[in-house]
Design a protein around this motif. Structure first.
Motif, PDB file in Angstrom:
ATOM      1  N   PHE A  46       0.837  -1.289   0.009  1.00 37.84           N
ATOM      2  CA  PHE A  46      -0.083   0.073  -0.163  1.00 37.84           C
ATOM      3  C   PHE A  46       0.922   1.211  -0.045  1.00 37.84           C
TER       4      PHE A  46
ATOM      5  N   THR B  25       2.765   1.717  -3.503  1.00 39.51           N
ATOM      6  CA  THR B  25       1.747   1.945  -4.592  1.00 39.51           C
ATOM      7  C   THR B  25       1.332   3.435  -4.412  1.00 39.51           C
ATOM      8  N   SER B  26       0.947   3.632  -3.082  1.00 39.55           N
ATOM      9  CA  SER B  26       0.423   5.259  -2.809  1.00 39.55           C
ATOM     10  C   SER B  26       1.736   6.067  -3.140  1.00 39.55           C
TER      11      SER B  26
ATOM     12  N   ILE C  80       1.770   6.837  -6.942  1.00 35.82           N
ATOM     13  CA  ILE C  80       0.638   7.544  -7.263  1.00 35.82           C
ATOM     14  C   ILE C  80       0.772   8.968  -7.087  1.00 35.82           C
ATOM     15  N   VAL C  81       1.256   9.376  -5.638  1.00 36.71           N
ATOM     16  CA  VAL C  81       1.354  10.731  -5.186  1.00 36.71           C
ATOM     17  C   VAL C  81       2.392  11.413  -5.901  1.00 36.71           C
TER      18      VAL C  81
ATOM     19  N   PHE D 184     -10.228   6.000  -5.450  1.00 40.90           N
ATOM     20  CA  PHE D 184     -10.504   5.519  -4.163  1.00 40.90           C
ATOM     21  C   PHE D 184     -11.351   4.412  -4.158  1.00 40.90           C
TER      22      PHE D 184
ATOM     23  N   PHE E 218      -8.920   1.521  -5.741  1.00 42.25           N
ATOM     24  CA  PHE E 218      -7.571   1.394  -5.125  1.00 42.25           C
ATOM     25  C   PHE E 218      -7.888   0.962  -3.548  1.00 42.25           C
ATOM     26  N   LEU E 219      -8.352   1.706  -2.778  1.00 35.55           N
ATOM     27  CA  LEU E 219      -8.427   1.376  -1.297  1.00 35.55           C
ATOM     28  C   LEU E 219      -9.147  -0.011  -0.802  1.00 35.55           C
TER      29      LEU E 219
ATOM     30  N   LEU F  30      -6.553   4.440   6.105  1.00 41.97           N
ATOM     31  CA  LEU F  30      -5.485   4.067   4.639  1.00 41.97           C
ATOM     32  C   LEU F  30      -5.739   5.557   4.026  1.00 41.97           C
ATOM     33  N   SER F  31      -6.920   6.187   4.157  1.00 45.17           N
ATOM     34  CA  SER F  31      -6.971   7.507   3.230  1.00 45.17           C
ATOM     35  C   SER F  31      -5.961   8.492   3.896  1.00 45.17           C
TER      36      SER F  31
ATOM     37  N   PHE G 238      -2.733   8.188   3.008  1.00 42.98           N
ATOM     38  CA  PHE G 238      -2.573   8.597   1.737  1.00 42.98           C
ATOM     39  C   PHE G 238      -2.453  10.347   1.661  1.00 42.98           C
TER      40      PHE G 238
ATOM     41  N   THR H  59       0.656  12.671   0.434  1.00 45.89           N
ATOM     42  CA  THR H  59       0.388  13.562  -0.497  1.00 45.89           C
ATOM     43  C   THR H  59       1.080  14.962   0.074  1.00 45.89           C
TER      44      THR H  59
END
Length: 203
Positions: free
Chosen positions: A5, A8-9, A12-13, A125, A128-129, A147-148, A151, A155
């Motif tokens: 996680f 991957t996060s 993406i960020v 979201f 992915f989540l 998790l959010s 993320f 960010t």
């Protein structure tokens, strides 16, 4: 919290996008404080998408072609407006010696809108989540919020680094008007390209 996680996060960020581009522009033109404000604004812009995903509203964007298209083209129009505003002499990329309260508020609001008007974030979201919430999870809502939150923190941290680095290069920009001119054109072209990419996006 799985390493998958986090990795991957981070990918993406850290990938260049509208939010990162805006934060870099804020750092270059308004300084380090504005870059952190922009990073914070972009992070706040994630909250509506997170809420939409948790409440199931993002499923509407995924299921309804009309809803997705309307939301998408609002985002495209906003990106094109930002491109036009960037090219103006006193537009988004105006170099300021010191950013006052009004400019800080303007940066925050613009940064929030940059991320709100991106329907792909809501779908992200949704897609992915859930992959990182096991079917046997006792408290799936709490897990998704956790998790959010991670993320969003990632960010803010990554965008702030981008912006502060850009702010460190600010003096070179201020002392070279020609560099500023080409920077305006480059950022405007980037916003147009991101708008075109969003316009071609499929659900």
């Amino acid at each position: 919290m799985s390493i998958e996680f986090l990795i991957t996060s981070f990918i993406i960020v850290a990938s260049p996008g509208t939010g990162a581009l805006f934060t870099i522009a804020a750092g270059l033109t308004r300084g380090s404080r504005a870059s952190v404000v922009a990073a914070f604004g972009c992070t706040l812009g994630i909250v509506p998408h997170m809420a939409a995903a948790i409440l199931g509203l993002a499923a509407l964007l995924h299921a309804s072609a009309l809803a997705f298209e309307i939301f998408k083209y609002l985002g495209v129009a906003y990106l094109l407006w930002m491109a036009w505003n960037t090219l103006r002499e006193h537009g988004a990329l105006t170099v300021e010696k010191q950013a006052d309260g009004r400019s800080a508020l303007q940066v925050t609001v613009t940064a929030i809108l940059v991320n709100i008007l991106n329907p792909k974030l809501s779908i992200f979201f949704v897609a992915f989540l859930p992959q990182f919430v096991s079917t046997g999870e006792a408290h799936p809502l709490a897990r998704m919020l956790e998790l959010s939150g991670v993320f969003m923190l990632m960010t803010f941290a990554v965008f702030a680094v981008y912006g502060l680095f850009a702010a460190a290069m600010r003096d070179h920009v201020i002392s070279r008007p020609r560099v500023m001119t080409w920077m305006r054109r480059s950022f405007a072209a980037a916003f147009v390209a991101l708008g075109a990419k969003l316009a071609l996006a499929e659900r």
